[in-house]
Write an enzyme that holds these catalytic residues in place. Sequence first.
Site, mmCIF file in Angstrom:
data_model
loop_
_atom_site.group_PDB
_atom_site.id
_atom_site.type_symbol
_atom_site.label_atom_id
_atom_site.label_comp_id
_atom_site.label_asym_id
_atom_site.label_seq_id
_atom_site.Cartn_x
_atom_site.Cartn_y
_atom_site.Cartn_z
ATOM 1 N N ILE A 139 0.863 -1.173 0.000
ATOM 2 C CA ILE A 139 0.000 0.000 0.000
ATOM 3 C C ILE A 139 0.906 1.233 0.000
ATOM 4 O O ILE A 139 1.813 1.350 0.829
ATOM 5 C CB ILE A 139 -0.932 0.017 1.223
ATOM 6 C CG1 ILE A 139 -1.760 -1.284 1.291
ATOM 7 C CG2 ILE A 139 -1.841 1.238 1.170
ATOM 8 C CD1 ILE A 139 -2.609 -1.566 0.063
ATOM 9 N N LYS A 140 0.652 2.136 -0.938
ATOM 10 C CA LYS A 140 1.482 3.334 -1.061
ATOM 11 C C LYS A 140 0.930 4.456 -0.183
ATOM 12 O O LYS A 140 -0.253 4.804 -0.273
ATOM 13 C CB LYS A 140 1.544 3.815 -2.519
ATOM 14 C CG LYS A 140 2.330 2.896 -3.434
ATOM 15 C CD LYS A 140 2.356 3.391 -4.864
ATOM 16 C CE LYS A 140 3.361 4.488 -5.075
ATOM 17 N NZ LYS A 140 3.494 4.849 -6.504
ATOM 18 N N ILE A 141 1.803 4.996 0.650
ATOM 19 C CA ILE A 141 1.476 6.114 1.525
ATOM 20 C C ILE A 141 2.494 7.220 1.272
ATOM 21 O O ILE A 141 3.700 6.949 1.273
ATOM 22 C CB ILE A 141 1.525 5.695 3.009
ATOM 23 C CG1 ILE A 141 0.431 4.662 3.320
ATOM 24 C CG2 ILE A 141 1.392 6.906 3.926
ATOM 25 C CD1 ILE A 141 0.466 4.136 4.741
#
Length: 361
Positions: A139-141
């Site tokens: 998951i890209k944050i």
Amino acid sequence: MATNRVKAIYEHGQSIWLDFIERKFIKSGELQKLIDEDGVRGITSNPAIFEKAISGSSEYDEQMKELVGQSEEDIFYALAIKDIQDAADLFDGVYNDKVVGADGYVSLEVSPELARDTEGTIEQALDLWERVDRKNVMIKIPGTAEGLPAIRKAISEGININVTLLFSLDRYAAVANAYIDGLEDRLAAGQPIDHISSVASFFLSRIDVAVDPKLPEGSDLKAKVAVASAKKSYEIYKEIFSSERFKKLEEKGAKPQRLLWASTSSKDPAIADTYYVEALIGPNTVDTVPMETLVAFRDHGNAASTLESGLDEATQTLDSLKDLGINLDEITMKLEEEGIEKFIAPYQKLLKAIADKVASF
């Protein structure tokens, strides 16, 4: 048969991930071909990539019709999750190859509109992780100040995280420490940490695009600041992940958070189209490349270990900026703000395109 130039990069310890995703590309077998022939070992995506994929293709219409009645954002994530799952399944063999979990990851980004919203980011990261339901998803944050506690919390929950939009050395160090904080939190809660993986995406060409116009005419620093920053970030990486603090986690199975080079296409036609790839090849790193850069490297790229060479020159380059009165910290902060906007704009355009398509059904 000549060695594939892209695949040869892996011999130097670096993994090539593709910065592109599209349903037709997955279904047609083109992605599998890149895995087999070029040794591509993962995929990254972002709102701009999905905007082009979904707006410009009828491949998504059938699924979209089944989602009519949901919000545009819910429809988008349903479409995106299907692509992410299918791509992750193709990379399952890479994920399980040799060292399990070393590669084979597919990245999906939280809404760019949450870049300044810590709690919203945490909530959506947990939701997307559960919905994708693949061990080889990240998951890209965004690595904003508000993203740091979200990164720590997500890691503590056992989620693989790709930290995006990194431009400064100080922020990169903070991100690496947030990752370690999250591992320590999880371990303290009695949870395993040996399955967690993370990358920190350091953006390159955008730095030079911002710095170069501020340099004196004919300066030999042109197109050198991004690479110099990346080389210095790798020094920070080695220091943090060889520390006694991290070694205690490593004994419990923790993996270092690898640096990932992003924004690797050359924006200046005077710079070689393989420049940013060739300059930063080195062990325990990832390079995510758009399709045109991968094709260019396959044709004429040179795979050689370059990341740890010229470190003194990198230091001198950054020092020279100060002598010229150029404040790199101010530039990188502005790049972060612009980076958020560059993802929000296509995201909003995408939601409008979905609304228009739904209205036409």
